[in-house]
Design a protein around this motif. Sequence first.
Motif, PDB file in Angstrom:
ATOM      1  N   TRP A  93     -10.427 -18.420 -22.943  1.00  0.00           N
ATOM      2  CA  TRP A  93      -9.840 -19.696 -22.502  1.00  0.00           C
ATOM      3  C   TRP A  93      -8.702 -19.455 -21.500  1.00  0.00           C
ATOM      4  O   TRP A  93      -8.586 -20.168 -20.497  1.00  0.00           O
ATOM      5  CB  TRP A  93      -9.333 -20.483 -23.715  1.00  0.00           C
ATOM      6  N   GLN A  94      -7.890 -18.428 -21.750  1.00  0.00           N
ATOM      7  CA  GLN A  94      -6.800 -18.121 -20.814  1.00  0.00           C
ATOM      8  C   GLN A  94      -7.358 -17.680 -19.458  1.00  0.00           C
ATOM      9  O   GLN A  94      -6.831 -18.060 -18.405  1.00  0.00           O
ATOM     10  CB  GLN A  94      -5.894 -17.032 -21.384  1.00  0.00           C
ATOM     11  N   GLN A  95      -8.436 -16.901 -19.459  1.00  0.00           N
ATOM     12  CA  GLN A  95      -9.033 -16.481 -18.194  1.00  0.00           C
ATOM     13  C   GLN A  95      -9.606 -17.670 -17.442  1.00  0.00           C
ATOM     14  O   GLN A  95      -9.480 -17.762 -16.209  1.00  0.00           O
ATOM     15  CB  GLN A  95     -10.119 -15.439 -18.436  1.00  0.00           C
ATOM     16  N   ILE A  96     -10.228 -18.597 -18.164  1.00  0.00           N
ATOM     17  CA  ILE A  96     -10.778 -19.788 -17.516  1.00  0.00           C
ATOM     18  C   ILE A  96      -9.655 -20.604 -16.895  1.00  0.00           C
ATOM     19  O   ILE A  96      -9.770 -21.078 -15.750  1.00  0.00           O
ATOM     20  CB  ILE A  96     -11.600 -20.623 -18.524  1.00  0.00           C
ATOM     21  N   ARG A  97      -8.548 -20.766 -17.582  1.00  0.00           N
ATOM     22  CA  ARG A  97      -7.413 -21.543 -17.052  1.00  0.00           C
ATOM     23  C   ARG A  97      -6.813 -20.857 -15.828  1.00  0.00           C
ATOM     24  O   ARG A  97      -6.451 -21.513 -14.844  1.00  0.00           O
ATOM     25  CB  ARG A  97      -6.355 -21.730 -18.133  1.00  0.00           C
ATOM     26  N   GLU A  98      -6.718 -19.527 -15.882  1.00  0.00           N
ATOM     27  CA  GLU A  98      -6.171 -18.799 -14.725  1.00  0.00           C
ATOM     28  C   GLU A  98      -7.098 -18.931 -13.516  1.00  0.00           C
ATOM     29  O   GLU A  98      -6.635 -19.107 -12.383  1.00  0.00           O
ATOM     30  CB  GLU A  98      -5.974 -17.324 -15.070  1.00  0.00           C
ATOM     31  N   ASP A  99      -8.413 -18.873 -13.748  1.00  0.00           N
ATOM     32  CA  ASP A  99      -9.370 -19.018 -12.645  1.00  0.00           C
ATOM     33  C   ASP A  99      -9.275 -20.409 -12.035  1.00  0.00           C
ATOM     34  O   ASP A  99      -9.369 -20.565 -10.807  1.00  0.00           O
ATOM     35  CB  ASP A  99     -10.795 -18.746 -13.121  1.00  0.00           C
ATOM     36  N   ARG A 100      -9.099 -21.419 -12.832  1.00  0.00           N
ATOM     37  CA  ARG A 100      -8.969 -22.791 -12.325  1.00  0.00           C
ATOM     38  C   ARG A 100      -7.694 -22.950 -11.493  1.00  0.00           C
ATOM     39  O   ARG A 100      -7.696 -23.617 -10.449  1.00  0.00           O
ATOM     40  CB  ARG A 100      -8.952 -23.805 -13.461  1.00  0.00           C
ATOM     41  N   GLN A 101      -6.625 -22.329 -11.969  1.00  0.00           N
ATOM     42  CA  GLN A 101      -5.361 -22.418 -11.217  1.00  0.00           C
ATOM     43  C   GLN A 101      -5.453 -21.685  -9.886  1.00  0.00           C
ATOM     44  O   GLN A 101      -4.909 -22.121  -8.890  1.00  0.00           O
ATOM     45  CB  GLN A 101      -4.207 -21.873 -12.045  1.00  0.00           C
ATOM     46  N   GLU A 102      -6.146 -20.545  -9.850  1.00  0.00           N
ATOM     47  CA  GLU A 102      -6.298 -19.802  -8.605  1.00  0.00           C
ATOM     48  C   GLU A 102      -7.161 -20.587  -7.614  1.00  0.00           C
ATOM     49  O   GLU A 102      -6.924 -20.537  -6.398  1.00  0.00           O
ATOM     50  CB  GLU A 102      -6.932 -18.450  -8.875  1.00  0.00           C
ATOM     51  N   ARG A 103      -8.136 -21.313  -8.072  1.00  0.00           N
ATOM     52  CA  ARG A 103      -8.985 -22.096  -7.173  1.00  0.00           C
ATOM     53  C   ARG A 103      -8.210 -23.253  -6.564  1.00  0.00           C
ATOM     54  O   ARG A 103      -8.448 -23.639  -5.430  1.00  0.00           O
ATOM     55  CB  ARG A 103     -10.184 -22.663  -7.939  1.00  0.00           C
ATOM     56  N   ARG A 104      -7.290 -23.841  -7.312  1.00  0.00           N
ATOM     57  CA  ARG A 104      -6.509 -24.944  -6.790  1.00  0.00           C
ATOM     58  C   ARG A 104      -5.507 -24.489  -5.755  1.00  0.00           C
ATOM     59  O   ARG A 104      -5.116 -25.256  -4.890  1.00  0.00           O
ATOM     60  CB  ARG A 104      -5.764 -25.646  -7.938  1.00  0.00           C
ATOM     61  N   SER A 105      -5.077 -23.271  -5.868  1.00  0.00           N
ATOM     62  CA  SER A 105      -4.065 -22.787  -4.942  1.00  0.00           C
ATOM     63  C   SER A 105      -4.597 -22.407  -3.610  1.00  0.00           C
ATOM     64  O   SER A 105      -5.637 -22.288  -3.208  1.00  0.00           O
ATOM     65  CB  SER A 105      -3.356 -21.564  -5.488  1.00  0.00           C
TER      66      SER A 105
END
Length: 105
Positions: A93-105
């Motif tokens: 779940w933490q990896q999924i959240r980090e991937d989502r944040q990197e895509r938004r940036s």
Amino acid sequence: MSDVEKAAAEAVQAAQQSEQYALLLAAVQAAQAQQQTPCHHPAPVPQSSNAGKWVAAGVGGSIFLLAVAVSAVAVAISAVALTVCLLVLRSVWQQIREDRQERRS
């Protein structure tokens, strides 16, 4: 005489013979009861063995404690498996959240 009358006569005769046999049997039993002398020997007291009870209690207790121990091991294994599963899911779940944040940036 008709067949019904013959059958009725035979039934009456059979009933009379049955009564005579019952009286004869009662007389024979009464005679046998009078001939028997009571036994003056004391009856042996049955000895109860407590060893069998203790062995049964020991076996039953051992099986019960073994079942409790196996259940405790099963609960411990389940707790460890659940903890590992939750840690893996948290990491995913933490990896999924980090991937989502990197895509938004």
